[in-house]
Design an enzyme around this catalytic site. Structure first.
Site, PDB file in Angstrom:
ATOM      1  N   ASP A 332       0.871  -1.182   0.000  1.00 22.94           N
ATOM      2  CA  ASP A 332       0.000   0.000   0.000  1.00 22.94           C
ATOM      3  C   ASP A 332       0.899   1.220   0.000  1.00 22.94           C
ATOM      4  O   ASP A 332       2.056   1.134   0.394  1.00 22.94           O
ATOM      5  CB  ASP A 332      -0.775   0.066   1.327  1.00 22.94           C
ATOM      6  CG  ASP A 332      -1.969  -0.841   1.337  1.00 22.94           C
ATOM      7  OD1 ASP A 332      -2.359  -1.283   0.263  1.00 22.94           O
ATOM      8  OD2 ASP A 332      -2.498  -1.093   2.437  1.00 22.94           O
ATOM      9  N   ASP A 646      -5.153  -3.667   4.393  1.00 28.62           N
ATOM     10  CA  ASP A 646      -5.695  -3.248   5.686  1.00 28.62           C
ATOM     11  C   ASP A 646      -7.222  -3.309   5.752  1.00 28.62           C
ATOM     12  O   ASP A 646      -7.793  -3.387   6.815  1.00 28.62           O
ATOM     13  CB  ASP A 646      -5.208  -1.838   6.064  1.00 28.62           C
ATOM     14  CG  ASP A 646      -5.370  -0.859   4.911  1.00 28.62           C
ATOM     15  OD1 ASP A 646      -6.052  -1.218   3.930  1.00 28.62           O
ATOM     16  OD2 ASP A 646      -4.818   0.251   4.977  1.00 28.62           O
ATOM     17  N   ASP A 650      -9.751  -6.803   1.739  1.00 31.42           N
ATOM     18  CA  ASP A 650      -8.419  -7.241   1.325  1.00 31.42           C
ATOM     19  C   ASP A 650      -8.146  -8.695   1.705  1.00 31.42           C
ATOM     20  O   ASP A 650      -7.158  -9.284   1.266  1.00 31.42           O
ATOM     21  CB  ASP A 650      -7.339  -6.361   1.982  1.00 31.42           C
ATOM     22  CG  ASP A 650      -7.280  -4.988   1.344  1.00 31.42           C
ATOM     23  OD1 ASP A 650      -7.749  -4.872   0.197  1.00 31.42           O
ATOM     24  OD2 ASP A 650      -6.782  -4.053   1.978  1.00 31.42           O
TER      25      ASP A 650
END
Ligand code: ATP
Length: 915
Positions: A332, A646, A650
């Site tokens: 990310d 997160d 996901d």
């Protein structure tokens, strides 16, 4: 007060349940009552029920083929009335079991300790205040709020719910989320899976929000009742331990065949049955690397603790190994690669852009128009943009008594509070003027958040919406100007502005509003799907973490590709990726890294996606389903993928990845449940640290194997040679056992504590499919096997020829094996580098091990008791010189081999660079 613990809460209206449980739907329990109930009901935790008891665990240590052989050998020895030897063998079996038990318990404790660090938090209303408390402290009667992403902390009767969906796989095995509704009243006989007005501990909220009162905690919860579902302690198995188990089974069969052949040859030659039997047993005992499984477990457990110290908590043991062979890390952006310390720098309305001074969360700094064309104080759209940022916001900014500003919540939102405060807006006054009536919380899937506000009695209500520019701009029909006039909205001009700012790496949020008829009480996605009035955009910087820049470089030098997978804008992501030093193809304009957006990815076939995944380093506006597709595309190319995540959605991508990595601070419980590893600081640098440790762990395992196998094979060869030559055994079974126990226990374990080698991140990732027995290792086995054979067998024969007693000659042989093993341990501290490169004292445990070994061999040789038990005898000083000579020779030969290998690999490297 006696609490009625009913099993039928679903059959009772929620107000009634709250009353029965002595609580209050708005205020919850008071703190005194909480304390009282905590004493009465205990902690809200599940007692692990299925753990093996200590006695069973100890007995299981005997469940091992080598132990069977030893017990057989001991029994035969006792049968032929050699009680001392028999007792020694049984003693060894016992010591072996105790050592194994202690090591295993240590490893398990290390791993269990980590599980404790991942306890979840619950949001609870107590005494009228909303508090975050560890879930373990909840009591029946507590009023708990749950929302998308959280793990339900106890059994709850819902009081309120909004679009609530819960995945109850932990309880019912059904993985599809089920709808929950607080307002339902269900018949008494409703089965667990259909109780829609209840949510149960350990299930996961996948969507929406809810408020409920705790009806049961700990073992009294539904999950607590189903004892089989309570997670057993972590299994200590990994792909490598399985490989080793298979390998040792193969080895066992080979050795047993060899032992049988020894017995057969001896008998055919007419040697006494007992002697040949002893030779066969000695051979079996010597060649089986019994320390191996324990060493692997210990090394892995040490790795797990080292990783935890570097802020990576391993949830599933195999990850320790897989980390070492990771070839791609998909990370990310926000908060992992960047600091997540947002500061608004520009605010653009439809007619002008303003700059904002000041950094960080201190709400001091000026807002001004660079060309002074507009005064910020009288610009209506600017004011409304800032107000929207403050109203449509769930985060907090407080000043503590020391004058420090403390932020709570989402940093993107905190930045909006700061910018609004810089223009002199007071939050309390604003909230009083426009009280909030409803909220649609931010979800990555929609990329916006909206709130509904009252503007006064009989007035139309106002909905404020904030979110990703593409999403908000597309919903706008008009724009508000500096004078507060509505003009038709030029979406292309707005997009050009977005791109201009995104190219600088700025994160952009757009703001809009809509009037909602006064009679509406709540807000739906449909209400704000079109016809919004554009107010403005706020662009904020979120600088890369300096340590992430270093970690990205380290990973790329280590042959690991980094892919940035983000929900943010493609241009923003691409600019940040460049600042981070990510390697990847440049875009066609040559001014940034090639980035694919979620929309582009949606149109790719599987083959096209595989190609895109190879070329590009940045994937933006990616949905969780696309994350999953990306992992699969990378894996299709044989990559070993680590992926961060997160959000609630996901989980599938995290599970599919070879290593799923969840965020400890900002991650949802759902993502943590699915992950193999959790970062306690959400920082990319911790992934790099874990990879480094993973490589170190694997290195140490290989070092141990490279040390143990040749030593065992060498001993086996000594015994085999003596049988083939038809001479006396150079070592008795008990003596072989003695060496194996001492060497593996004292010397080998030191390798598990070997520090990481410096160049560990300068080489390509390990191929996870590579066998344990590589060509290099076979070569090493051959060399050391010969050194031990020539040294121990040679010296034994030398002693015999010079007329010394068999006991003395055997003592020399045993000491030779021990000393060669000690020298060889120094070799094995690195597979390629010399001790001068490593530093002589960089692993003190090696020296402790060797010192311990010397003391044990001295007692073996010179203590009368040991001479009696082990059939050893004191030897002369010059014997030690010869023994030391053999050890040193072995050491030098291996160092020479390592030197040659270093030269070859240097040549190869030069050749590779030249070509
Ligand atoms: P990453 O996936 O790298 O963590 P991210 O935080 O930008 O990136 P998301 O949280 O999915 O990813 O956000 C996607 C977009 O939604 C952001 O670029 C931003 O425009 C918008 N956004 C983020 N937070 C909020 C919020 N609290 N309210 C409204 N919109 C938001």
């Amino acid at each position: 007060m006696e609490i009625l613990l009913s099993k039928h809460w679903h059959h009772v209206p929620s107000e009634e349940v709250v009353k029965i449980l002595g609580s209050h739907p708005e205020k919850g329990l008071d703190l005194f009552e909480v304390k009282h109930r905590q004493d009465r009901f205990g902690l809200n935790i599940l007692t692990p029920k299925k753990k093996k008891g200590p006695i069973r665990r100890f007995l299981l240590q005997f469940h091992n083929p080598l132990v069977y052989i030893l017990i057989l050998a001991g029994s035969v020895t006792a049968w032929i009335k050699d009680m001392v030897d028999a007792a020694t063998i049984f003693g060894v079996v016992l010591i072996n079991a105790v050592v194994g038990y202690i090591q295993e318990s240590k490893a398990e404790r290390a791993i269990e300790a980590l599980e404790g660090t991942l306890n979840t938090e619950a949001v609870v209303v107590r005494g009228g205040k909303t508090l975050h408390v560890p879930s373990s402290e909840l009591v029946p009667g507590d009023v708990v709020s749950i929302q998308s992403g959280s793990k339900v902390p106890a059994d709850l009767r819902l009081i309120r719910s909004r679009d609530l969906q819960v995945a109850e796989a932990a309880l019912t095995g059904e993985s599809a989320p089920v709808n929950k509704d607080a307002s339902l009243l269900l018949p008494e006989e409703t089965v667990l899976a259909d109780r829609q007005n209840m949510v149960y501990a350990s299930t996961l909220v996948t969507y929406g929000q809810g408020l409920g009162v705790v009806t049961a905690t700990g073992d009294k919860t539904e999950v607590g009742r189903i004892s089989e579902l309570i997670s057993e302690a972590q299994s200590l198995e990994t792909p490598l331990t399985r490989k080793i188990t298979r390998f040792s089974h193969f080895l066992l069969v080979a050795i047993l065949l060899l032992a049988a052949a020894t017995f057969f040859i001896g008998t055919v030659r007419g040697q006494p049955i007992i002697d040949t039997f002893m030779a066969a047993i000695a051979l079996a005992v010597s060649a089986i690397p019994e320390g191996l499984p324990a060493a692997v477990t210990i090394t892995l457990a040490i790795g797990v603790s080292r990783m935890a110290r570097r802020r990576a908590i391993i949830r599933k043991l195999p990850a320790v190994e897989t980390l070492g062979s990771t070839t791609v890390i998909c990370s990310d952006k926000t908060g992992t690669l960047t600091q997540n310390q947002m500061t608004v720098q520009h605010i653009c309305t439809v007619d002008t852009c303003f700059d904002v001074r000041g950094t960080g969360y201190t709400p001091k700094g000026e807002i001004f128009s660079p060309d002074e064309s507009f005064s910020p104080d009288h610009h209506r759209a600017l004011k409304q943009t800032l107000e929207a940022g403050m109203l449509c916001n769930d985060s907090e900014l407080r000043e503590d008594p020391n004058g420090e500003w403390i932020a709570e919540g989402d940093p993107t939102e905190v930045a909006l509070i700061v910018s609004a405060m810089k223009s002199g807006i007071h939050r309390n006054e604003l909230n009083q003027q426009y009280p909030r009536l409803d909220v649609i919380p931010f979800e990555s899937a929609y990329q916006y958040m909206a709130t509904l506000h009252s503007a006064g009695p009989d007035q139309a209500k106002i909905a404020y919406v904030k979110g990703a520019a593409e999403v908000i701009l597309a919903k706008c029909g008009h724009a508000s100007t500096g004078e507060g006039v509505f003009v038709p909205f030029d979406i292309s001009a707005a997009f050009r502005k977005v791109e201009e700012m995104a190219r600088k790496g700025l994160r952009i949020l757009a703001f809009a509003f809509k009037e909602i008829p006064a009679e509406k009480e709540s807000l739906s996605h449909e209400d704000i799907s079109h016809g919004l009035v554009f107010l403005g955009m706020q662009a904020m910087i979120d600088p890369p973490r300096p340590e992430a820049i270093a970690a990205v470089k380290a990973c790329q030098d280590a042959g690991i590709n980094i892919k940035m997978i983000t929900g943010d804008h493609a241009l923003t992501a691409s600019a940040i990726a460049l600042q981070l030093g990510l390697k990847g193809r440049m875009n066609e304009e040559g001014n940034g890294l090639l980035a694919f957006s979620g929309r582009e990815m949606a149109g790719f076939s599987d083959e096209e996606l595989i190609e895109a995944a190879r070329e590009a380093a940045v994937f933006a506006r990616v949905s969780p389903e696309q994350k999953l597709r990306l992992v699969e595309a990378l894996q299709a190319r044989g990559e070993v993928v680590a992926m961060t995540g997160d959000g609630v959605n996901d989980a599938p991508a995290l599970k599919q990845a070879d290593i799923g990595i969840a965020m400890g601070i900002t991650g949802t419980d759902v993502s943590k449940e699915a992950a193999d590893m959790v970062l306690t600081d959400d920082n990319f640098a911790s992934i790099e640290a874990a990879v480094e440790e993973g490589r170190g762990v694997y290195d140490n395992l290989i070092k141990f194997i490279a040390w143990a196998l040749p030593t065992n094979v060498g001993q086996g060869l000594v015994l085999l040679a003596s049988v083939l030559a038809g001479v006396e055994l150079p070592m008795l079974p008990v003596q072989v056992l003695w060496i194996n126990m001492t060497t593996a226990g004292i010397l080998g374990i030191a390798l598990a504590l070997e520090p990481r080698e410096e160049n560990i991140m300068n080489r390509p990732p390990r191929d996870p499919g590579s066998p344990i027995l590589t060509g290099d290792l076979l070569g090493r086995i051959l060399i050391m096997g010969l050194v031990i054979l020539i040294g121990a067998f040679g010296l034994f024969e030398w002693e015999k020829l010079s007329g010394t007693s068999t006991a003395e000659a055997r003592t020399v042989a045993v000491n030779t094996v021990a000393v060669v093993g000690s020298f060889y341990l120094l070799n094995c501290r690195s597979m390629t580098r010399s001790i001068f490169q490593l530093g002589f004292f960089s692993n003190p445990w090696v020296h402790v091990g060797i010192l311990g070994m010397i003391l044990l061999q001295m007692s073996f040789t010179y203590l009368p008791f040991m001479n009696y038990v082990m059939s050893s005898a004191p030897i002369q000083a010059e014997d030690w010189l010869r023994i030391g000579g053999v050890g040193l020779a072995g050491y030098l030969i291996v160092e020479f081999e390592k030197w040659i290998r270093r030269r070859i690999s240097k040549r190869r490297e030069k050749w590779r660079q030249a070509s």
